[in-house]
Design a protein around this motif. Structure first.
Motif, PDB file in Angstrom:
ATOM      1  N   LEU A 259       0.659  21.975   5.766  1.00 25.63           N
ATOM      2  CA  LEU A 259       0.056  22.333   4.476  1.00 25.63           C
ATOM      3  C   LEU A 259       0.944  21.946   3.287  1.00 25.63           C
ATOM      4  CD1 LEU A 259      -1.657  25.787   5.202  1.00 25.63           C
ATOM      5  CD2 LEU A 259      -2.634  23.491   5.215  1.00 25.63           C
ATOM      6  N   PRO A 260       2.256  22.202   3.318  1.00 20.70           N
ATOM      7  CA  PRO A 260       3.082  21.741   2.197  1.00 20.70           C
ATOM      8  C   PRO A 260       3.054  20.226   2.028  1.00 20.70           C
ATOM      9  CG  PRO A 260       4.279  23.342   3.508  1.00 20.70           C
ATOM     10  CD  PRO A 260       3.030  23.025   4.258  1.00 20.70           C
ATOM     11  N   THR A 261       3.039  19.492   3.136  1.00 19.87           N
ATOM     12  CA  THR A 261       3.006  18.029   3.050  1.00 19.87           C
ATOM     13  C   THR A 261       1.698  17.548   2.437  1.00 19.87           C
ATOM     14  OG1 THR A 261       4.475  17.800   4.973  1.00 19.87           O
ATOM     15  CG2 THR A 261       3.109  15.900   4.396  1.00 19.87           C
ATOM     16  N   LEU A 262       0.594  18.132   2.848  1.00 18.70           N
ATOM     17  CA  LEU A 262      -0.700  17.744   2.275  1.00 18.70           C
ATOM     18  C   LEU A 262      -0.752  18.066   0.783  1.00 18.70           C
ATOM     19  CD1 LEU A 262      -3.198  18.874   5.072  1.00 18.70           C
ATOM     20  CD2 LEU A 262      -2.490  16.548   4.510  1.00 18.70           C
ATOM     21  N   SER A 263      -0.264  19.233   0.407  1.00 14.54           N
ATOM     22  CA  SER A 263      -0.299  19.640  -1.003  1.00 14.54           C
ATOM     23  C   SER A 263       0.543  18.710  -1.868  1.00 14.54           C
ATOM     24  CB  SER A 263       0.214  21.073  -1.149  1.00 14.54           C
ATOM     25  OG  SER A 263      -0.557  21.958  -0.383  1.00 14.54           O
ATOM     26  N   LEU A 264       1.758  18.451  -1.420  1.00 16.56           N
ATOM     27  CA  LEU A 264       2.671  17.620  -2.203  1.00 16.56           C
ATOM     28  C   LEU A 264       2.332  16.141  -2.096  1.00 16.56           C
ATOM     29  CD1 LEU A 264       5.213  17.438  -3.937  1.00 16.56           C
ATOM     30  CD2 LEU A 264       6.580  17.535  -1.848  1.00 16.56           C
ATOM     31  N   GLY A 265       1.751  15.745  -0.958  1.00 17.12           N
ATOM     32  CA  GLY A 265       1.535  14.320  -0.709  1.00 17.12           C
ATOM     33  C   GLY A 265       0.304  13.727  -1.357  1.00 17.12           C
ATOM     34  N   MET A 266      -0.683  14.537  -1.727  1.00 13.79           N
ATOM     35  CA  MET A 266      -1.942  13.979  -2.229  1.00 13.79           C
ATOM     36  C   MET A 266      -1.754  13.197  -3.517  1.00 13.79           C
ATOM     37  SD  MET A 266      -4.207  14.380  -0.046  1.00 13.79           S
ATOM     38  CE  MET A 266      -5.517  13.716  -1.060  1.00 13.79           C
ATOM     39  N   ILE A 267      -0.954  13.719  -4.437  1.00 13.67           N
ATOM     40  CA  ILE A 267      -0.729  13.000  -5.692  1.00 13.67           C
ATOM     41  C   ILE A 267       0.046  11.708  -5.432  1.00 13.67           C
ATOM     42  CG2 ILE A 267       1.409  14.259  -6.171  1.00 13.67           C
ATOM     43  CD1 ILE A 267       0.709  14.115  -9.126  1.00 13.67           C
ATOM     44  N   TYR A 268       0.930  11.738  -4.454  1.00 14.97           N
ATOM     45  CA  TYR A 268       1.702  10.556  -4.079  1.00 14.97           C
ATOM     46  C   TYR A 268       0.809   9.528  -3.397  1.00 14.97           C
ATOM     47  CZ  TYR A 268       6.440   8.710  -3.324  1.00 14.97           C
ATOM     48  OH  TYR A 268       7.587   7.979  -3.374  1.00 14.97           O
ATOM     49  N   VAL A 269      -0.106   9.994  -2.536  1.00 17.02           N
ATOM     50  CA  VAL A 269      -1.079   9.109  -1.891  1.00 17.02           C
ATOM     51  C   VAL A 269      -1.942   8.407  -2.939  1.00 17.02           C
ATOM     52  CG1 VAL A 269      -3.171   9.068  -0.470  1.00 17.02           C
ATOM     53  CG2 VAL A 269      -1.169  10.327   0.297  1.00 17.02           C
ATOM     54  N   ALA A 270      -2.413   9.167  -3.910  1.00 20.52           N
ATOM     55  CA  ALA A 270      -3.265   8.595  -4.962  1.00 20.52           C
ATOM     56  C   ALA A 270      -2.517   7.529  -5.755  1.00 20.52           C
ATOM     57  CB  ALA A 270      -3.733   9.711  -5.893  1.00 20.52           C
ATOM     58  N   LEU A 271      -1.261   7.798  -6.078  1.00 21.49           N
ATOM     59  CA  LEU A 271      -0.463   6.843  -6.844  1.00 21.49           C
ATOM     60  C   LEU A 271      -0.265   5.546  -6.069  1.00 21.49           C
ATOM     61  CD1 LEU A 271       1.196   6.636  -9.511  1.00 21.49           C
ATOM     62  CD2 LEU A 271       3.181   7.377  -8.190  1.00 21.49           C
ATOM     63  N   ILE A 272       0.091   5.656  -4.793  1.00 21.89           N
ATOM     64  CA  ILE A 272       0.330   4.468  -3.972  1.00 21.89           C
ATOM     65  C   ILE A 272      -0.972   3.710  -3.720  1.00 21.89           C
ATOM     66  CG2 ILE A 272       1.071   3.696  -1.681  1.00 21.89           C
ATOM     67  CD1 ILE A 272       3.074   6.000  -1.684  1.00 21.89           C
ATOM     68  N   ALA A 273      -2.064   4.437  -3.463  1.00 17.15           N
ATOM     69  CA  ALA A 273      -3.345   3.779  -3.185  1.00 17.15           C
ATOM     70  C   ALA A 273      -3.833   2.974  -4.383  1.00 17.15           C
ATOM     71  CB  ALA A 273      -4.391   4.829  -2.793  1.00 17.15           C
ATOM     72  N   ARG A 274      -3.708   3.511  -5.571  1.00 15.48           N
ATOM     73  CA  ARG A 274      -4.179   2.789  -6.766  1.00 15.48           C
ATOM     74  C   ARG A 274      -3.333   1.542  -7.033  1.00 15.48           C
ATOM     75  NH1 ARG A 274      -5.350   7.028 -11.546  1.00 15.48           N
ATOM     76  NH2 ARG A 274      -6.149   5.116 -12.489  1.00 15.48           N
ATOM     77  N   MET A 275      -2.019   1.664  -6.889  1.00 11.72           N
ATOM     78  CA  MET A 275      -1.173   0.496  -7.098  1.00 11.72           C
ATOM     79  C   MET A 275      -1.401  -0.551  -6.015  1.00 11.72           C
ATOM     80  SD  MET A 275       0.895  -1.297  -8.736  1.00 11.72           S
ATOM     81  CE  MET A 275       1.316  -0.183 -10.082  1.00 11.72           C
ATOM     82  N   THR A 276      -1.575  -0.117  -4.760  1.00 12.63           N
ATOM     83  CA  THR A 276      -1.833  -1.057  -3.669  1.00 12.63           C
ATOM     84  C   THR A 276      -3.126  -1.808  -3.908  1.00 12.63           C
ATOM     85  OG1 THR A 276      -0.654   0.388  -2.114  1.00 12.63           O
ATOM     86  CG2 THR A 276      -2.134  -1.268  -1.185  1.00 12.63           C
ATOM     87  N   ARG A 277      -4.157  -1.106  -4.322  1.00  4.19           N
ATOM     88  CA  ARG A 277      -5.445  -1.761  -4.589  1.00  4.19           C
ATOM     89  C   ARG A 277      -5.297  -2.823  -5.665  1.00  4.19           C
ATOM     90  NH1 ARG A 277      -9.288  -1.379  -8.483  1.00  4.19           N
ATOM     91  NH2 ARG A 277     -11.470  -1.776  -7.864  1.00  4.19           N
ATOM     92  N   ALA A 278      -4.664  -2.465  -6.787  1.00  3.51           N
ATOM     93  CA  ALA A 278      -4.526  -3.410  -7.890  1.00  3.51           C
ATOM     94  C   ALA A 278      -3.694  -4.627  -7.482  1.00  3.51           C
ATOM     95  CB  ALA A 278      -3.889  -2.713  -9.088  1.00  3.51           C
ATOM     96  N   SER A 279      -2.617  -4.418  -6.747  1.00  4.35           N
ATOM     97  CA  SER A 279      -1.736  -5.515  -6.354  1.00  4.35           C
ATOM     98  C   SER A 279      -2.407  -6.438  -5.343  1.00  4.35           C
ATOM     99  CB  SER A 279      -0.433  -4.957  -5.765  1.00  4.35           C
ATOM    100  OG  SER A 279       0.227  -4.140  -6.692  1.00  4.35           O
ATOM    101  N   VAL A 280      -3.097  -5.854  -4.361  1.00  7.32           N
ATOM    102  CA  VAL A 280      -3.738  -6.669  -3.331  1.00  7.32           C
ATOM    103  C   VAL A 280      -4.912  -7.454  -3.916  1.00  7.32           C
ATOM    104  CG1 VAL A 280      -5.023  -6.585  -1.151  1.00  7.32           C
ATOM    105  CG2 VAL A 280      -2.978  -5.186  -1.447  1.00  7.32           C
ATOM    106  N   ILE A 281      -5.669  -6.849  -4.824  1.00  4.64           N
ATOM    107  CA  ILE A 281      -6.772  -7.579  -5.467  1.00  4.64           C
ATOM    108  C   ILE A 281      -6.235  -8.802  -6.212  1.00  4.64           C
ATOM    109  CG2 ILE A 281      -8.410  -7.466  -7.392  1.00  4.64           C
ATOM    110  CD1 ILE A 281      -9.184  -4.708  -6.505  1.00  4.64           C
ATOM    111  N   GLU A 282      -5.116  -8.631  -6.897  1.00  2.00           N
ATOM    112  CA  GLU A 282      -4.531  -9.766  -7.626  1.00  2.00           C
ATOM    113  C   GLU A 282      -4.107 -10.878  -6.671  1.00  2.00           C
ATOM    114  OE1 GLU A 282      -0.823 -10.658 -10.736  1.00  2.00           O
ATOM    115  OE2 GLU A 282      -1.313  -8.615 -10.112  1.00  2.00           O
ATOM    116  N   VAL A 283      -3.522 -10.500  -5.532  1.00  2.07           N
ATOM    117  CA  VAL A 283      -3.082 -11.503  -4.558  1.00  2.07           C
ATOM    118  C   VAL A 283      -4.271 -12.174  -3.889  1.00  2.07           C
ATOM    119  CG1 VAL A 283      -1.863 -11.794  -2.359  1.00  2.07           C
ATOM    120  CG2 VAL A 283      -0.863 -10.379  -4.150  1.00  2.07           C
ATOM    121  N   LEU A 284      -5.334 -11.438  -3.602  1.00  2.00           N
ATOM    122  CA  LEU A 284      -6.503 -12.014  -2.924  1.00  2.00           C
ATOM    123  C   LEU A 284      -7.188 -13.098  -3.754  1.00  2.00           C
ATOM    124  CD1 LEU A 284      -8.133  -8.845  -1.292  1.00  2.00           C
ATOM    125  CD2 LEU A 284      -6.884 -10.690  -0.154  1.00  2.00           C
ATOM    126  N   ASN A 285      -6.912 -13.130  -5.034  1.00  2.00           N
ATOM    127  CA  ASN A 285      -7.499 -14.161  -5.900  1.00  2.00           C
ATOM    128  C   ASN A 285      -6.641 -15.415  -6.001  1.00  2.00           C
ATOM    129  OD1 ASN A 285      -9.788 -12.617  -6.595  1.00  2.00           O
ATOM    130  ND2 ASN A 285      -8.630 -11.509  -8.161  1.00  2.00           N
TER     131      ASN A 285
END
Length: 315
Positions: free
Chosen positions: A183-209
């Motif tokens: 439970l502590p990991t899920l609570s603390l990790g969600m904001i970190y997951v969101a940050l990494i997921a958004r940056m990964t999406r933006a970076s990979v989209i740029e590379v795929l082009n």
């Protein structure tokens, strides 16, 4: 690379000094007197003044500061005003839960966030992409303590699958150890997951082009090699940078998470020290957090050459 690392370490000295000055001044210029807190609400002024003299709080601020800095350079972070124990010993006693929570949170965020971002980039504009981004925005928007109480209510109180609070050391069994961290990991990790997921999406989209991705597709490569070998590796540097910068969020989140889940870690120690106006403990913990943050960001910078061989660190 060694010369670059040494230069970076030397460059952190003025940063650490400025941080030490800010920490010291913000704490000592506040309206609260730790001597009065220790003496109690009904103490006589003479008693309070005697405690101030014993703690050295009657000295000028600059004298207190340079005395503290001199002791820090010798490896002495001072002693707690509340129980007279060395600050370094208190931190080491509380280090295990904090390190365990930090490592589990980083692992969870990387394992979940990067695949989410890659999937959203691959399916850019589709319903999958929208769902992933909605989850990311939600995770980034929810405060850690709110998500923590929601998870406790659902999984601990209603379903009774996980413990409500507390920490179990790995020495007492791996299963209780991991259950206490879920439970502590899920609570603390969600904001970190969101940050990494958004940056990964933006970076990979740029590379795929890029042209070389179209060339790989023209050669008949399947989607997994294109995404994992060509796209993700070339998009790794901004992702790794985000992971490094997100450590600041992680450090601040540890304080809240350990308080919500009653974990006896360094974050909980910090909160208790703030309540008690225990200046040496607060100063020591914040200085240690600063050093850890600086060193981890240096490691992130040095890792760039692993993902892009064109990067060279000149002495």
């Amino acid at each position: 690379m060694l010369a670059y690392a040494v230069r970076r370490l030397i460059a952190t000295i003025p940063v650490l000094f400025i941080v030490a000055v800010l920490i010291f001044m913000l704490l000592h210029l506040g309206p609260n007197d730790p001597a009065a807190v220790i003496a109690g609400d009904f103490a006589q002024p003479e008693h309070i003044e005697r405690i101030r003299q014993q703690l050295g709080l009657d000295q000028p601020l600059y004298a207190q500061f340079f005395d503290w800095i001199w002791r820090v350079l010798q490896g002495d972070l001072g002693a707690s005003i509340y129980n007279q124990q060395p600050v370094l010993n208190l931190v080491l006693q509380r280090a295990e839960p904090t390190i365990a929570l930090t490592l589990s949170t980083i692992s969870f965020a990387v394992i979940v966030g990067i695949p989410m971002g890659v999937l959203a980039a691959w399916k850019a504009g589709s319903i999958v992409d929208r769902v992933v981004m909605v989850l990311a925005v939600t995770g980034f928007s929810l405060p850690v303590f709110v998500l923590g109480y929601i998870l406790v209510y659902v999984f601990a109180l209603n379903l009774q699958l996980l413990p409500v609070q507390g920490y179990v050391s790995y020495k007492d069994g791996l299963v209780p150890f991991f259950r206490s961290l879920v439970l502590p990991t899920l609570s603390l990790g969600m904001i970190y997951v969101a940050l990494i997921a958004r940056m990964t999406r933006a970076s990979v989209i740029e590379v795929l082009n890029q042209d070389y991705i179209r060339t790989a597709r023209a050669k008949g490569l399947s989607t997994p090699p294109i995404l994992l070998i060509h796209a993700l590796k070339n998009a790794a540097i901004p992702i790794v940078t985000t992971i490094g910068l997100g450590i600041a969020l992680l450090i601040s989140g540890v304080v809240v998470t350990e308080t919500v889940f009653a974990i006896p870690g360094v974050g909980r120690l910090t909160v208790d020290a703030i309540v008690r106006k225990d200046y040496p403990v607060i100063q020591g913990v914040l200085l240690i957090f600063t050093v850890v943050y600086v060193l981890l960001n240096l490691l992130v910078d040095l890792s760039y050459s692993l993902f892009d061989p064109r990067i060279r660190y000149q002495g």
